[in-house]
Enzyme design. Structure first.
Site, short mmCIF file in Angstrom:
data_model
loop_
_atom_site.label_atom_id
_atom_site.label_comp_id
_atom_site.label_asym_id
_atom_site.label_seq_id
_atom_site.Cartn_x
_atom_site.Cartn_y
_atom_site.Cartn_z
N HIS A 173 5.22 -10.08 -0.05
CA HIS A 173 5.53 -9.33 -1.28
C HIS A 173 5.70 -7.83 -1.02
CE1 HIS A 173 4.77 -13.09 -3.15
NE2 HIS A 173 3.47 -13.07 -2.92
N CYS B 152 0.30 -17.30 -6.13
CA CYS B 152 -0.27 -17.46 -7.46
C CYS B 152 0.24 -18.73 -8.15
CB CYS B 152 0.02 -16.25 -8.33
SG CYS B 152 1.77 -15.84 -8.43
N GLY C 39 -12.86 -15.93 -0.07
CA GLY C 39 -12.27 -14.62 -0.31
C GLY C 39 -11.38 -14.22 0.85
N ASP D 94 -2.03 -5.95 0.68
CA ASP D 94 -3.44 -6.32 0.83
C ASP D 94 -4.15 -5.67 2.00
OD1 ASP D 94 -2.92 -7.94 -1.30
OD2 ASP D 94 -3.42 -9.83 -0.31
N ALA E 255 -0.71 -9.31 -6.04
CA ALA E 255 0.71 -9.27 -5.69
C ALA E 255 1.44 -8.13 -6.39
CB ALA E 255 1.36 -10.61 -6.01
#
Length: 444
Positions: A11, A43, A243, A281, A299
């Protein structure tokens, strides 16, 4: 003209590449990505696994061909082994095994995040599964075809864990979700809201085992049971959703890092090294709700950071306006959204905050169909009265209200200003004394 290398093309990387090339073809853009695909919308992964969408095709919005048509040179399944930041060189092993040395003028790191894998016995057994990449989801879907696979254990009750628990339940599996916390979604919601989701999960047959720590995964070659500090559960499939951590391997010894290992960046997405940018991220964000640098892996944040880095890499100054961490979830048609910080997180940070809670129907009671209650909590600073966060829960789609609160936090609107906000009324949409106005009016 600059030669810009982008490492990572999901992304954030895709947004950066497209932005650079949309502003002219004079810059050379070279891309290296370790994966075989680009732009997978994780997602939507649970929707695919749970048969709520027909397939994975719609979960991709870009690919190597599209980026190359735009003017980039894209190398997929290529591993960046090392970066010489001082001499601006990247060392790469290409898909065919060829070693390559590539120089750069500007560098954009979009290396993303990596799943946290607990260091427990049995973590490498067959049917112990990560679910992050397209390939992971593909593996899970194939395994679900086995009629003997019935007991599924989800380790972690964050967004991904909760979404996957729903997906597996839609296959009529016996699903147990385990987390060391006392409730689900505790990073985003206070207990009055997370408990509503817990209730929703239980009502749909998902077993919740909270306050338990994973000790061991047992089995021969294949997983058979999961052992916590309190119980042991039969398991045919174990999904690790504990996580993620920033993927900082390429720059951790040279670039300044945030406390969790993310690359520390300024408002231009530039790292501590000039002309080296970090996005998505693997990088920090500026969190407006706490007026400080933070880490929020979403995102939407990734795309914005990619755009900002791209403009600065081509010498068009652009600064981040910060983020609020806006997010949402929909499980068995029950929706929760939030932005900013919760009461619990504010307390953990030592902030002096207050909150107001309110619950009411979205529309007047005489509207007898498609009318649901909405539960709202607004968190605000006790001294300045500035709104710092909101949480909402309902079977009614109230996500646009979350966008309004995101802007309110960004612009430091007080809860008192919200009391008289011009919100229109029409019975088809809302009540004359709507839940947002009434919540604000309730604030003392």
């Amino acid at each position: 003209m600059s030669k810009i290398i982008v490492i990572g093309a999901n992304h954030a990387g895709t947004a950066a590449i497209n932005t650079i090339l949309a502003n002219g073809k004079e810059n050379e853009v070279v891309v290296f990505d370790a994966n075989s695909n680009i732009s997978f919308l994780g997602c939507g992964m649970a929707l695919w696994i749970g048969n709520q969408i027909k397939g994975a095709e719609g979960l991709f919005y870009s690919n190597k061909e599209l980026l190359e048509d735009a003017g980039a040179k894209v190398n997929m399944e290529s591993k960046v082994d090392k970066i010489d930041f001082d001499n601006k060189k990247v060392f790469v092993t290409l898909k065919d095994g060829e070693k390559k040395l590539e120089s750069y003028d500007k560098l954009i790191l979009a290396t993303g995040s990596l799943p946290i894998i607990p260091n427990v016995p049995g973590k490498d057994l067959e049917n112990v599964q990560l679910v992050k990449l397209y390939q992971n989801a593909e593996d899970v879907i194939e395994k679900l075809k086995n009629p003997e696979l019935n007991n599924i254990i989800v380790i972690g009750a964050g967004y991904i864990g909760v979404e996957l628990a729903e997906a597996f339940k839609r296959h009529d599996k016996n699903v147990t979700m385990i987390d060391v916390a006392s409730t689900c979604l505790s990073n985003y919601y206070d207990l009055p809201f997370s408990s509503e989701m817990d209730k929703n999960l239980k009502e749909h047959g998902i077993n919740l085992s909270y306050g338990e720590r994973l000790i061991e995964i047992k089995g021969d070659k294949k997983v058979k049971t999961v052992v916590t500090d309190k119980n042991e559960y039969p398991a045919d499939l174990v999904v690790l959703c504990i996580g993620f951590r920033p993927n900082n391997e390429l720059g951790k010894d040279k670039l300044e890092l945030f406390r969790n290992g993310a690359y520390l960046v300024n408002r231009n997405q530039e790292t501590s090294q000039k002309n080296v940018y970090a996005i998505g991220d693997c990088a920090t964000v500026y969190d407006n709700s706490i007026d400080s640098i933070g880490y929020i892996a979403l995102a939407s944040n990734a795309v914005r950071s990619g755009i900002i880095a791209a403009y600065n890499a081509i010498d068009i100054p652009l600064e981040s306006i910060g983020v609020q961490g806006s997010n949402g979830i929909c499980i068995f048609d029950f929706m929760m959204v939030s932005t900013g910080i919760s009461m619990q997180r504010a307390k953990n940070l030592g902030l002096d905050v207050d909150c107001v809670d309110y619950e009411d129907y979205q529309k007047p009671e005489f509207i007898e169909t498609s009318n649901e209650k909405v539960k709202i909590r607004i968190v605000f600073d006790k001294k300045t009265r500035v709104i710092l966060g909101v949480q909402m829960a309902s079977k009614y789609d109230m996500h646009m209200g979350n966008h309004m609160f995101s802007l309110a936090i960004q612009e430091k609107v007080t809860i008192d200003k919200l009391k008289l906000l011009d919100i229109f009324f029409l019975p088809h949409f809302n009540k004359p004394y709507n839940y947002i106005t009434m919540a604000a009016l309730s604030a003392k």
